[in-house]
Scaffold this active site. Structure first.
Site, PDB file in Angstrom:
ATOM      1  CB  CYS A   1      -1.668   0.024  -3.954  1.00  0.00           C
ATOM      2  SG  CYS A   1      -2.286   1.526  -4.763  1.00  0.00           S
TER       3      CYS A   1
ATOM      4  CB  CYS B   1      -3.755   5.955  -2.250  1.00  0.00           C
ATOM      5  SG  CYS B   1      -4.625   4.774  -3.301  1.00  0.00           S
TER       6      CYS B   1
END
Length: 450
Positions: free
Chosen positions: A201, A379
């Site tokens: 991430c 994301c």
């Protein structure tokens, strides 16, 4: 009597007793003691290594494919975490407990949970070695081991977390320290870091920065705070559309960004952070901090280093199209532990699981895999307590958006998707093997044109 190592199931009890008595009398009973490795061997049609998002998802899918009792998942941890929640935990918007569930509760019923660590792979013999030198054999193997955090590669860590004013949203032990450091902030530098390594991430290191900036504004401390993002990267984000949107936010909120700055040392007793200049080897710069959020260097798990299933860097070596191993056709990989050239996120795992499911189905039928993974990942860039830019993109770093709106803008609806809808999708659909990403809905949303 040398054949007594394995008794025929057709022998009656009294026959077995007679044989054993004869063996004892003859002194040959020592041949009954099998070696620990052969005695401890187990076999499953599908073995899944790792009980994170990818591992649980694929174990659920495989159970439906080959049947209960034929799938095993190897995972040592007692607790399973929904890690995307930790951005909000570090910002004080969610409680850590809401991200956790017992591992036993997420293992699909009928799937064997082997609570152990993997010690080695032997794909030539279709087996893996776990604790106590025990061997597990398989017909098909799925590797979903995630990655490893390397706080120790930064001098002064991890012991530096024992001091206040420093935290990290990447670890269950340190995420609440981020929120404490933010609450205790008085005045000075609030520094957020991005390491010189692959990162799971990749947007998370700056998400907490935007939350912190808004918190300091709301609590009247922003005028006394310098918000600094020191990143080893040369760009704020890898996809230009979203990078442009973030640059506007950075300018509006007076955030300082220093590129090619890599954290190499923390001096928590005097609140100093040392960064190397990646453009000028050997040159370092010391920053004083009032708050420090550390994103650690990351890499493959130790068991994958120098493993026959890994590439030279230690990542599981799979085809970027179908997730099948490049050398061993009955071995597959999913998620953060692979060398797939896309961002390492839970959204990527969802999309990968749908492709991998189809790949394995065809391999089991002795057919060639035909489905192709396009590198989709997502994301949700949290830019405030009620704002998110939903970044979705593919292998080519091109936007691959689900909704027929401009996702390069901050939206409250996307925040609620991140904070409320995505956890539901994760626990109720993804981990049960029913969510393979938004691809089918994307075409509907775009009237079949995407």
């Amino acid at each position: 009597m040398a054949t007594l190592g394995v008794m025929s199931p057709g022998l009656h009890v009294h026959q077995c007793t007679q044989l054993l008595r004869a063996a004892i009398q003859s002194g040959s009973c020592r041949t009954l003691h099998m070696s620990p490795r052969s005695a401890a061997k187990e076999y499953y049609d599908v073995v899944v290594v790792g009980g994170g998002a990818g591992g649980i998802t694929m174990s659920a899918r495989m159970k439906r494919k080959v049947g209960a009792g034929k799938v095993a998942v190897i995972e040592p941890s007692e607790t399973h975490y929904y890690q995307p929640m930790w951005t909000l935990v570090g910002g004080g918007a969610k409680k850590l407990a809401s991200s956790a569930r017992p591992t036993a509760s997420v293992i699909p019923s009928g799937v064997k949970w082997i609570k152990s660590e993997v010690k080695g792979f032997d794909p030539e013999k279709n087996c893996i070695r776990i604790d106590d030198d025990k061997e597990i054999s398989y017909k098909y193997l799925i590797i979903a081991l995630g990655l490893k955090l390397h706080y120790e590669k930064i001098k002064g860590l991890p012991e530096g977390f024992n001091y206040p004013k420093i935290g990290s949203n990447y670890s269950v032990q340190t995420v609440e320290k981020t929120w404490k450091a933010l609450q205790d902030f008085k005045k000075g530098n609030a520094i957020f870091t991005f390491p010189n390594s692959p990162v799971k991430c990749a947007g998370a290191p700056q998400k907490i920065m935007y939350l912190s900036e808004e918190y300091l504004r709301k609590t009247g401390k922003r005028a006394d705070a310098n918000i600094i993002f020191n990143t080893s990267s040369g760009v704020i984000f890898g996809v230009k559309k979203y990078a442009d949107a973030l640059q506007k936010i950075i300018k509006e909120r007076n955030i300082q960004v220093n590129y090619k700055h890599n954290l190499i040392e923390v001096r928590p007793d005097i609140q100093e952070a040392v960064f190397e200049n990646l453009d000028k080897p050997g040159e370092t710069k010391v920053f004083q901090y009032e708050m420090l959020h550390v994103t650690p260097p990351m890499g493959p798990p130790d068991v994958l280093m120098n493993s026959p299933v890994s590439d030279a860097a230690g990542w599981v070596d799979v085809s970027k199209d179908n997730l099948q191993h490049k050398k061993y056709p009955n071995v597959f990989g999913i998620g953060d532990c692979t060398n797939l050239p896309t961002s390492k996120t839970a959204a990527a795992i969802a999309a990968q699981s749908a492709v991998l499911n189809k790949t394995i189905s065809l391999v089991m039928k002795n057919q060639s895999p035909s489905s192709k993974y396009d590198g989709y990942t997502s994301c949700p860039l949290v830019t405030g307590y009620r704002k998110v830019i939903l970044a979705e993109f593919d292998y080519n770093q091109q936007p691959l958006e689900t909704f027929p709106i401009d996702q390069g803008k901050e939206r409250r609806t996307m925040y609620h998707m991140k904070a409320d809808m995505m956890p539901f999708l994760y626990w109720q659909l993804l981990l049960r093997g029913y969510w393979g990403g938004p691809a089918p809905y994307r075409k509907i949303m775009h009237l079949g044109f995407k």
